[in-house]
Motif scaffolding. Structure first.
Motif, PDB file in Angstrom:
ATOM      1  N   TYR A 295       3.845   1.719   3.837  1.00  9.17           N
ATOM      2  CA  TYR A 295       4.283   0.359   4.134  1.00  9.17           C
ATOM      3  C   TYR A 295       4.637  -0.482   2.916  1.00  9.17           C
ATOM      4  O   TYR A 295       5.544  -1.307   2.973  1.00  9.17           O
ATOM      5  CB  TYR A 295       3.231  -0.369   4.981  1.00  9.17           C
ATOM      6  CG  TYR A 295       3.281   0.073   6.417  1.00  9.17           C
ATOM      7  CD1 TYR A 295       4.280  -0.374   7.275  1.00  9.17           C
ATOM      8  CD2 TYR A 295       2.353   0.965   6.916  1.00  9.17           C
ATOM      9  CE1 TYR A 295       4.348   0.045   8.582  1.00  9.17           C
ATOM     10  CE2 TYR A 295       2.406   1.395   8.223  1.00  9.17           C
ATOM     11  CZ  TYR A 295       3.409   0.927   9.056  1.00  9.17           C
ATOM     12  OH  TYR A 295       3.472   1.352  10.352  1.00  9.17           O
ATOM     13  N   PHE A 296       3.937  -0.306   1.831  1.00  5.54           N
ATOM     14  CA  PHE A 296       4.188  -1.164   0.676  1.00  5.54           C
ATOM     15  C   PHE A 296       5.185  -0.540  -0.297  1.00  5.54           C
ATOM     16  O   PHE A 296       5.926  -1.248  -0.966  1.00  5.54           O
ATOM     17  CB  PHE A 296       2.877  -1.503  -0.044  1.00  5.54           C
ATOM     18  CG  PHE A 296       1.897  -2.245   0.828  1.00  5.54           C
ATOM     19  CD1 PHE A 296       2.306  -3.298   1.625  1.00  5.54           C
ATOM     20  CD2 PHE A 296       0.558  -1.892   0.850  1.00  5.54           C
ATOM     21  CE1 PHE A 296       1.409  -3.991   2.426  1.00  5.54           C
ATOM     22  CE2 PHE A 296      -0.345  -2.574   1.654  1.00  5.54           C
ATOM     23  CZ  PHE A 296       0.079  -3.625   2.445  1.00  5.54           C
ATOM     24  N   ASN A 297       5.200   0.795  -0.392  1.00 10.16           N
ATOM     25  CA  ASN A 297       6.130   1.465  -1.304  1.00 10.16           C
ATOM     26  C   ASN A 297       7.370   1.995  -0.608  1.00 10.16           C
ATOM     27  O   ASN A 297       8.281   2.482  -1.255  1.00 10.16           O
ATOM     28  CB  ASN A 297       5.429   2.617  -2.033  1.00 10.16           C
ATOM     29  CG  ASN A 297       4.252   2.140  -2.865  1.00 10.16           C
ATOM     30  OD1 ASN A 297       4.131   0.960  -3.158  1.00 10.16           O
ATOM     31  ND2 ASN A 297       3.372   3.049  -3.229  1.00 10.16           N
ATOM     32  N   GLY A 298       7.373   1.974   0.717  1.00 11.09           N
ATOM     33  CA  GLY A 298       8.567   2.358   1.476  1.00 11.09           C
ATOM     34  C   GLY A 298       8.838   3.857   1.545  1.00 11.09           C
ATOM     35  O   GLY A 298       9.963   4.262   1.836  1.00 11.09           O
ATOM     36  N   LEU A 299       7.832   4.685   1.287  1.00 13.88           N
ATOM     37  CA  LEU A 299       8.027   6.129   1.377  1.00 13.88           C
ATOM     38  C   LEU A 299       7.887   6.575   2.822  1.00 13.88           C
ATOM     39  O   LEU A 299       7.152   5.961   3.597  1.00 13.88           O
ATOM     40  CB  LEU A 299       6.990   6.855   0.518  1.00 13.88           C
ATOM     41  CG  LEU A 299       7.012   6.539  -0.980  1.00 13.88           C
ATOM     42  CD1 LEU A 299       5.835   7.209  -1.668  1.00 13.88           C
ATOM     43  CD2 LEU A 299       8.322   6.982  -1.598  1.00 13.88           C
ATOM     44  N   ASP A 300       8.589   7.650   3.196  1.00 10.14           N
ATOM     45  CA  ASP A 300       8.416   8.160   4.556  1.00 10.14           C
ATOM     46  C   ASP A 300       7.310   9.206   4.573  1.00 10.14           C
ATOM     47  O   ASP A 300       6.824   9.647   3.532  1.00 10.14           O
ATOM     48  CB  ASP A 300       9.722   8.688   5.147  1.00 10.14           C
ATOM     49  CG  ASP A 300      10.280   9.911   4.446  1.00 10.14           C
ATOM     50  OD1 ASP A 300       9.508  10.621   3.790  1.00 10.14           O
ATOM     51  OD2 ASP A 300      11.488  10.163   4.586  1.00 10.14           O
ATOM     52  N   SER A 301       6.910   9.580   5.770  1.00  7.82           N
ATOM     53  CA  SER A 301       5.748  10.473   5.913  1.00  7.82           C
ATOM     54  C   SER A 301       5.983  11.837   5.277  1.00  7.82           C
ATOM     55  O   SER A 301       5.048  12.443   4.739  1.00  7.82           O
ATOM     56  CB  SER A 301       5.377  10.629   7.390  1.00  7.82           C
ATOM     57  OG  SER A 301       6.449  11.150   8.125  1.00  7.82           O
ATOM     58  N   LYS A 302       7.207  12.300   5.290  1.00  6.36           N
ATOM     59  CA  LYS A 302       7.509  13.601   4.683  1.00  6.36           C
ATOM     60  C   LYS A 302       7.321  13.548   3.164  1.00  6.36           C
ATOM     61  O   LYS A 302       6.754  14.467   2.565  1.00  6.36           O
ATOM     62  CB  LYS A 302       8.933  14.000   5.036  1.00  6.36           C
ATOM     63  CG  LYS A 302       9.286  15.409   4.705  1.00  6.36           C
ATOM     64  CD  LYS A 302      10.669  15.765   5.231  1.00  6.36           C
ATOM     65  CE  LYS A 302      10.963  17.229   5.035  1.00  6.36           C
ATOM     66  NZ  LYS A 302      12.258  17.612   5.577  1.00  6.36           N
ATOM     67  N   GLU A 303       7.784  12.462   2.544  1.00  3.29           N
ATOM     68  CA  GLU A 303       7.631  12.301   1.096  1.00  3.29           C
ATOM     69  C   GLU A 303       6.153  12.188   0.711  1.00  3.29           C
ATOM     70  O   GLU A 303       5.707  12.797  -0.263  1.00  3.29           O
ATOM     71  CB  GLU A 303       8.383  11.052   0.626  1.00  3.29           C
ATOM     72  CG  GLU A 303       9.885  11.147   0.741  1.00  3.29           C
ATOM     73  CD  GLU A 303      10.582   9.816   0.454  1.00  3.29           C
ATOM     74  OE1 GLU A 303      11.631   9.838  -0.190  1.00  3.29           O
ATOM     75  OE2 GLU A 303      10.054   8.762   0.893  1.00  3.29           O
ATOM     76  N   ILE A 304       5.414  11.428   1.500  1.00  8.52           N
ATOM     77  CA  ILE A 304       3.986  11.256   1.219  1.00  8.52           C
ATOM     78  C   ILE A 304       3.263  12.594   1.341  1.00  8.52           C
ATOM     79  O   ILE A 304       2.450  12.952   0.492  1.00  8.52           O
ATOM     80  CB  ILE A 304       3.359  10.207   2.161  1.00  8.52           C
ATOM     81  CG1 ILE A 304       4.006   8.834   1.915  1.00  8.52           C
ATOM     82  CG2 ILE A 304       1.850  10.126   1.969  1.00  8.52           C
ATOM     83  CD1 ILE A 304       3.656   7.793   2.954  1.00  8.52           C
TER      84      ILE A 304
ATOM     85  N   LEU B 101      -0.264  17.369   1.731  1.00  8.80           N
ATOM     86  CA  LEU B 101      -0.816  17.309   3.083  1.00  8.80           C
ATOM     87  C   LEU B 101       0.289  17.660   4.069  1.00  8.80           C
ATOM     88  O   LEU B 101       1.469  17.619   3.726  1.00  8.80           O
ATOM     89  CB  LEU B 101      -1.322  15.892   3.399  1.00  8.80           C
ATOM     90  CG  LEU B 101      -2.442  15.334   2.536  1.00  8.80           C
ATOM     91  CD1 LEU B 101      -2.628  13.855   2.822  1.00  8.80           C
ATOM     92  CD2 LEU B 101      -3.727  16.091   2.802  1.00  8.80           C
ATOM     93  N   SER B 102      -0.087  17.946   5.299  1.00  7.09           N
ATOM     94  CA  SER B 102       0.944  18.160   6.312  1.00  7.09           C
ATOM     95  C   SER B 102       1.500  16.804   6.738  1.00  7.09           C
ATOM     96  O   SER B 102       0.818  15.772   6.656  1.00  7.09           O
ATOM     97  CB  SER B 102       0.369  18.896   7.529  1.00  7.09           C
ATOM     98  OG  SER B 102      -0.420  18.029   8.309  1.00  7.09           O
ATOM     99  N   GLN B 103       2.744  16.810   7.186  1.00  9.93           N
ATOM    100  CA  GLN B 103       3.379  15.574   7.626  1.00  9.93           C
ATOM    101  C   GLN B 103       2.607  14.981   8.805  1.00  9.93           C
ATOM    102  O   GLN B 103       2.437  13.771   8.909  1.00  9.93           O
ATOM    103  CB  GLN B 103       4.842  15.831   8.007  1.00  9.93           C
ATOM    104  CG  GLN B 103       5.581  14.574   8.371  1.00  9.93           C
ATOM    105  CD  GLN B 103       7.059  14.823   8.626  1.00  9.93           C
ATOM    106  OE1 GLN B 103       7.565  15.914   8.439  1.00  9.93           O
ATOM    107  NE2 GLN B 103       7.745  13.801   9.084  1.00  9.93           N
ATOM    108  N   ARG B 104       2.114  15.828   9.689  1.00  7.47           N
ATOM    109  CA  ARG B 104       1.361  15.363  10.855  1.00  7.47           C
ATOM    110  C   ARG B 104       0.062  14.660  10.423  1.00  7.47           C
ATOM    111  O   ARG B 104      -0.342  13.662  11.019  1.00  7.47           O
ATOM    112  CB  ARG B 104       1.052  16.549  11.772  1.00  7.47           C
ATOM    113  CG  ARG B 104       0.363  16.165  13.037  1.00  7.47           C
ATOM    114  CD  ARG B 104       1.304  15.356  13.927  1.00  7.47           C
ATOM    115  NE  ARG B 104       0.551  14.813  15.025  1.00  7.47           N
ATOM    116  CZ  ARG B 104       0.594  13.557  15.414  1.00  7.47           C
ATOM    117  NH1 ARG B 104       1.381  12.701  14.819  1.00  7.47           N
ATOM    118  NH2 ARG B 104      -0.126  13.141  16.408  1.00  7.47           N
TER     119      ARG B 104
END
Length: 171
Positions: free
Chosen positions: A128-137, A143-146
């Motif tokens: 939310y604060f850095n604007g990364l999507d779940s895949k990037e994180i 970690l897995s995207q899920r």
């Protein structure tokens, strides 16, 4: 134009209006039109236009009914999702102080985020604060995207519960 296309055009001209009126019993006018078009595309794609007109009419009406029901089920799912994810809005909402209220809410959210467990706080902040999507994180944290999506969801539930004054329900 092929014989199959001619047959489709003929059947469309013959049944389209009655099919749209039938679909309007279930859904709105614009959606009814789309559903009728989808029904024709489906039977055209399956090469089911060769039977007698009455047989094709039965197939088309059944197809339109089923598509309408599918659309209504989908809409129910969307409405349920929207209902379960909306925030409580006070009945006496005053828009004159929205900027002040928004910054106050933002500050409250930041304070509640600090209460999250370290890993969830990190994932939530990155999303939310850095604007990364779940895949990037997921890639960055190995970690897995899920797992990332689950942590974001649980963080939102936690924050919503705290902001609405509900007891904390952590598993």
């Amino acid at each position: 134009m092929s014989a199959l296309e001619e047959r489709c055009r003929y059947l469309y001209m013959k049944f389209a209006v009655s099919l749209m009126n039938y679909a309007k019993q279930y859904v709105g006018t614009f959606i009814a039109e789309d559903i009728v078009h989808d029904a024709f595309i489906r039977i055209y794609g399956k090469r089911m236009l060769q039977g007698a007109d009455d047989e094709i009419k039965r197939i088309l009406f059944t197809s339109v009914r089923n598509l309408c029901i599918d659309m209504l089920r989908h809409q129910d799912c969307v409405n349920d999702f929207n209902e379960s994810h909306k925030m409580d809005i006070p009945e006496s909402f005053d828009e004159s102080n929205t900027t002040e209220d928004t910054s106050e809410l933002y500050n409250r959210i930041v304070e509640v985020v600090k209460l999250l467990p370290a890993k969830r706080k990190q994932i939530f902040s990155m999303y939310y604060f850095n604007g990364l999507d779940s895949k990037e994180i997921a890639s960055m944290l190995n970690l897995s995207q899920r797992t990332v999506e689950n942590n974001i969801y649980r963080s939102l539930l936690f924050i919503r519960n705290i902001l609405n004054g509900n007891p904390i329900d952590e598993e």
